[in-house]
Design a protein around this motif. Structure first.
Motif, PDB file in Angstrom:
ATOM      1  N   ALA A 157       0.840  -1.206   0.000  1.00 36.00           N
ATOM      2  CA  ALA A 157       0.000   0.000   0.000  1.00 36.00           C
ATOM      3  C   ALA A 157       0.873   1.253   0.000  1.00 36.00           C
ATOM      4  CB  ALA A 157      -0.928  -0.003   1.214  1.00 36.00           C
ATOM      5  N   ARG A 158       1.955   1.208   0.788  1.00 35.64           N
ATOM      6  CA  ARG A 158       2.854   2.357   0.826  1.00 35.64           C
ATOM      7  C   ARG A 158       3.542   2.553  -0.510  1.00 35.64           C
ATOM      8  NH1 ARG A 158       8.119   2.010   4.505  1.00 35.64           N
ATOM      9  NH2 ARG A 158       8.737   0.775   2.684  1.00 35.64           N
ATOM     10  N   THR A 159       3.949   1.461  -1.141  1.00 37.77           N
ATOM     11  CA  THR A 159       4.612   1.543  -2.443  1.00 37.77           C
ATOM     12  C   THR A 159       3.679   2.120  -3.498  1.00 37.77           C
ATOM     13  OG1 THR A 159       6.000  -0.349  -1.903  1.00 37.77           O
ATOM     14  CG2 THR A 159       5.819   0.237  -4.219  1.00 37.77           C
ATOM     15  N   VAL A 160       2.424   1.645  -3.508  1.00 37.31           N
ATOM     16  CA  VAL A 160       1.453   2.162  -4.471  1.00 37.31           C
ATOM     17  C   VAL A 160       1.173   3.634  -4.210  1.00 37.31           C
ATOM     18  CG1 VAL A 160      -0.926   1.965  -5.301  1.00 37.31           C
ATOM     19  CG2 VAL A 160       0.419  -0.097  -4.860  1.00 37.31           C
ATOM     20  N   TRP A 161       1.047   4.006  -2.931  1.00 39.84           N
ATOM     21  CA  TRP A 161       0.817   5.408  -2.595  1.00 39.84           C
ATOM     22  C   TRP A 161       1.977   6.273  -3.086  1.00 39.84           C
ATOM     23  CZ3 TRP A 161      -1.748   9.512  -1.972  1.00 39.84           C
ATOM     24  CH2 TRP A 161      -1.227  10.622  -1.314  1.00 39.84           C
ATOM     25  N   GLN A 162       3.197   5.793  -2.913  1.00 34.24           N
ATOM     26  CA  GLN A 162       4.352   6.546  -3.392  1.00 34.24           C
ATOM     27  C   GLN A 162       4.317   6.712  -4.911  1.00 34.24           C
ATOM     28  OE1 GLN A 162       7.612   4.257  -1.796  1.00 34.24           O
ATOM     29  NE2 GLN A 162       7.635   5.351   0.153  1.00 34.24           N
ATOM     30  N   ALA A 163       3.864   5.671  -5.611  1.00 37.94           N
ATOM     31  CA  ALA A 163       3.754   5.759  -7.071  1.00 37.94           C
ATOM     32  C   ALA A 163       2.696   6.772  -7.481  1.00 37.94           C
ATOM     33  CB  ALA A 163       3.428   4.391  -7.663  1.00 37.94           C
ATOM     34  N   VAL A 164       1.542   6.740  -6.783  1.00 34.36           N
ATOM     35  CA  VAL A 164       0.473   7.700  -7.087  1.00 34.36           C
ATOM     36  C   VAL A 164       0.940   9.115  -6.811  1.00 34.36           C
ATOM     37  CG1 VAL A 164      -1.837   8.477  -6.403  1.00 34.36           C
ATOM     38  CG2 VAL A 164      -1.374   6.037  -6.676  1.00 34.36           C
ATOM     39  N   ARG A 165       1.548   9.326  -5.641  1.00 36.55           N
ATOM     40  CA  ARG A 165       2.015  10.660  -5.282  1.00 36.55           C
ATOM     41  C   ARG A 165       3.085  11.150  -6.251  1.00 36.55           C
ATOM     42  NH1 ARG A 165       4.958  11.216   0.375  1.00 36.55           N
ATOM     43  NH2 ARG A 165       6.478  10.023  -0.837  1.00 36.55           N
ATOM     44  N   GLY A 166       4.009  10.250  -6.609  1.00 36.24           N
ATOM     45  CA  GLY A 166       5.064  10.635  -7.546  1.00 36.24           C
ATOM     46  C   GLY A 166       4.545  10.927  -8.936  1.00 36.24           C
ATOM     47  N   SER A 167       3.411  10.320  -9.309  1.00 40.76           N
ATOM     48  CA  SER A 167       2.833  10.557 -10.624  1.00 40.76           C
ATOM     49  C   SER A 167       2.052  11.862 -10.684  1.00 40.76           C
ATOM     50  CB  SER A 167       1.899   9.394 -11.008  1.00 40.76           C
ATOM     51  OG  SER A 167       2.624   8.194 -11.088  1.00 40.76           O
ATOM     52  N   ILE A 168       1.645  12.384  -9.510  1.00 38.76           N
ATOM     53  CA  ILE A 168       0.913  13.658  -9.472  1.00 38.76           C
ATOM     54  C   ILE A 168       1.856  14.814  -9.165  1.00 38.76           C
ATOM     55  CG2 ILE A 168      -0.906  14.946  -8.287  1.00 38.76           C
ATOM     56  CD1 ILE A 168      -2.328  12.301  -7.784  1.00 38.76           C
ATOM     57  N   VAL A 169       2.662  14.660  -8.112  1.00 35.23           N
ATOM     58  CA  VAL A 169       3.639  15.688  -7.747  1.00 35.23           C
ATOM     59  C   VAL A 169       4.842  15.510  -8.663  1.00 35.23           C
ATOM     60  CG1 VAL A 169       4.958  16.723  -5.873  1.00 35.23           C
ATOM     61  CG2 VAL A 169       2.804  15.565  -5.385  1.00 35.23           C
ATOM     62  N   HIS A 170       4.691  15.978  -9.875  1.00 36.95           N
ATOM     63  CA  HIS A 170       5.627  15.709 -10.963  1.00 36.95           C
ATOM     64  C   HIS A 170       5.567  16.898 -11.921  1.00 36.95           C
ATOM     65  CE1 HIS A 170       7.011  13.812 -14.730  1.00 36.95           C
ATOM     66  NE2 HIS A 170       7.631  12.933 -13.968  1.00 36.95           N
ATOM     67  N   PRO A 171       6.676  17.247 -12.567  1.00 31.83           N
ATOM     68  CA  PRO A 171       6.671  18.428 -13.441  1.00 31.83           C
ATOM     69  C   PRO A 171       5.823  18.307 -14.692  1.00 31.83           C
ATOM     70  CG  PRO A 171       8.792  17.281 -13.553  1.00 31.83           C
ATOM     71  CD  PRO A 171       8.022  16.680 -12.418  1.00 31.83           C
ATOM     72  N   VAL A 172       5.167  17.165 -14.914  1.00 31.14           N
ATOM     73  CA  VAL A 172       4.253  17.068 -16.064  1.00 31.14           C
ATOM     74  C   VAL A 172       2.794  17.207 -15.634  1.00 31.14           C
ATOM     75  CG1 VAL A 172       3.422  15.582 -17.917  1.00 31.14           C
ATOM     76  CG2 VAL A 172       5.866  15.793 -17.510  1.00 31.14           C
ATOM     77  N   PRO A 173       2.256  16.353 -14.743  1.00 30.22           N
ATOM     78  CA  PRO A 173       0.847  16.520 -14.374  1.00 30.22           C
ATOM     79  C   PRO A 173       0.543  17.818 -13.621  1.00 30.22           C
ATOM     80  CG  PRO A 173       1.639  14.316 -13.818  1.00 30.22           C
ATOM     81  CD  PRO A 173       2.840  15.136 -14.142  1.00 30.22           C
ATOM     82  N   LEU A 174       1.457  18.266 -12.743  1.00 27.63           N
ATOM     83  CA  LEU A 174       1.167  19.436 -11.917  1.00 27.63           C
ATOM     84  C   LEU A 174       0.846  20.688 -12.736  1.00 27.63           C
ATOM     85  CD1 LEU A 174       3.372  19.594  -8.687  1.00 27.63           C
ATOM     86  CD2 LEU A 174       0.905  19.503  -8.904  1.00 27.63           C
ATOM     87  N   PRO A 175       1.675  21.089 -13.717  1.00 32.63           N
ATOM     88  CA  PRO A 175       1.316  22.286 -14.493  1.00 32.63           C
ATOM     89  C   PRO A 175       0.043  22.113 -15.311  1.00 32.63           C
ATOM     90  CG  PRO A 175       3.282  21.229 -15.382  1.00 32.63           C
ATOM     91  CD  PRO A 175       3.006  20.588 -14.071  1.00 32.63           C
ATOM     92  N   ILE A 176      -0.274  20.882 -15.709  1.00 35.23           N
ATOM     93  CA  ILE A 176      -1.543  20.640 -16.412  1.00 35.23           C
ATOM     94  C   ILE A 176      -2.716  20.941 -15.484  1.00 35.23           C
ATOM     95  CG2 ILE A 176      -3.025  18.855 -17.408  1.00 35.23           C
ATOM     96  CD1 ILE A 176      -0.540  17.545 -18.557  1.00 35.23           C
ATOM     97  N   LEU A 177      -2.653  20.394 -14.275  1.00 35.40           N
ATOM     98  CA  LEU A 177      -3.726  20.622 -13.309  1.00 35.40           C
ATOM     99  C   LEU A 177      -3.791  22.087 -12.899  1.00 35.40           C
ATOM    100  CD1 LEU A 177      -3.191  17.450 -11.075  1.00 35.40           C
ATOM    101  CD2 LEU A 177      -4.934  17.804 -12.823  1.00 35.40           C
TER     102      LEU A 177
END
Length: 312
Positions: A157-177
């Protein structure tokens, strides 16, 4: 018709070729590639993403083409897992078969071929691309690792959470949002901010393509070329074929579907290599596959662009 397909590809090929040449003659050394990548992903990409999505209203977005992309990716990912033993190596191949280079090659190519409307469709995909595929891949990698008895005891669960967080707090999705949120305010972007963003965003295309050529020049194919070639062929040919078949079965068409089809035909993205490094599997084969699929794309992408006209 042929000329209308080839004309947008000429600057793409020339920029990649130029990057390859300047690396081969020693103007850009391998040690500089990470720094150039940082400029691309931390500065130029966010500028273009924010400025483009800062003019888009949520009601204008159509998520059906994006759903089509992920459905075809899920079919191919699942087929890869079912075809071979359930191991981390199979998971790495499955991710490589489905994860496209949507930024470094996708952004300049889609911009040239489909224009601003095409970029909006692509950025809608990009905003979810890493989040969906990398999170799913994390689950598969962890399950395969646990099945092999190689689990190091950390929480899935922690590993998946880290993947989700890393996929959002990222220089590609963040400026889109951030751009989408700003657009909903209805406020115009001040010119003192808009002009620098426009200049930085305009530099992304040529810089990204030059970096692709530079990276190709410094990549060694090695002894894994057969496996890498299989991955490249599946990514560049089978992935778009799967999406085309699914679109036909569902009766979906339109410019956004054409963009999704073109994106599905792009070569293997670099994030796959990061995953193989994290799990210590398939690193050389995936690295070779990225290089081969990128070189192969010079031949397969024109075919994909020709086929994409059927969806328009």
């Amino acid at each position: 018709m042929l000329s209308s397909i080839l004309v947008p590809l000429v600057p793409v090929i020339l920029c990649i070729g130029t990057g390859y040449l300047i690396a081969r003659v020693g103007w850009v050394r391998a040690a500089a590639v990470p720094d150039l990548s940082n400029i691309l992903f931390l500065l130029l990409t966010p500028a273009l993403l924010f400025r483009t999505m800062g003019q888009v209203h949520l009601q204008e977005l159509d998520f059906r083409p994006v759903g089509l992309y992920f459905a075809s990716a899920a079919l191919l990912f699942g087929a890869t897992l079912a075809w071979a033993p359930f191991t981390t190596a199979t998971a790495a191949r499955a991710l490589a078969h489905t994860f496209s280079n949507t930024v470094m090659i996708g952004v300049p190519l889609i911009s040239l071929v489909y224009g601003p409307a095409g970029l909006v469709a692509l950025f809608t995909l990009v905003s979810l691309h890493s989040l969906v595929l990398l999170t799913a891949a994390t689950l598969v990698f962890e399950l395969a690792q646990a099945r092999a008895g190689a689990d190091d005891g950390h929480s899935m669960a922690r590993t998946v959470w880290q993947a989700v967080r890393g996929s959002i707090v990222h220089p590609v999705p963040l400026p889109i949002l951030a751009g989408l949120l700003f657009a909903q305010t209805g406020l115009p972007l001040p010119e003192v901010v808009d002009k620098p963003l426009q200049m930085l965003g305009a530099a992304l295309g040529p810089m990204a393509l030059l970096l692709v050529g530079i990276a190709l020049a410094h990549t060694r194919i090695g002894a894994h070329w057969r496996g890498a070639l299989r991955i490249a062929a599946i990514k560049n040919l089978v992935m778009p074929s799967t999406l085309a078949a699914l679109a036909w079965a569902l009766g979906l068409s339109g410019p956004a579907v054409a963009v999704m089809f073109t994106a599905s035909a792009l070569p293997v993205g670099a994030n796959v290599l990061y995953f193989t490094q994290r799990y210590g599997v398939m690193q050389e084969e995936v690295s070779s596959a990225i290089a081969i699929s990128t070189a192969l794309a010079l031949a397969t992408v024109p075919l994909a662009l020709a086929a994409a006209r059927l969806f328009m």
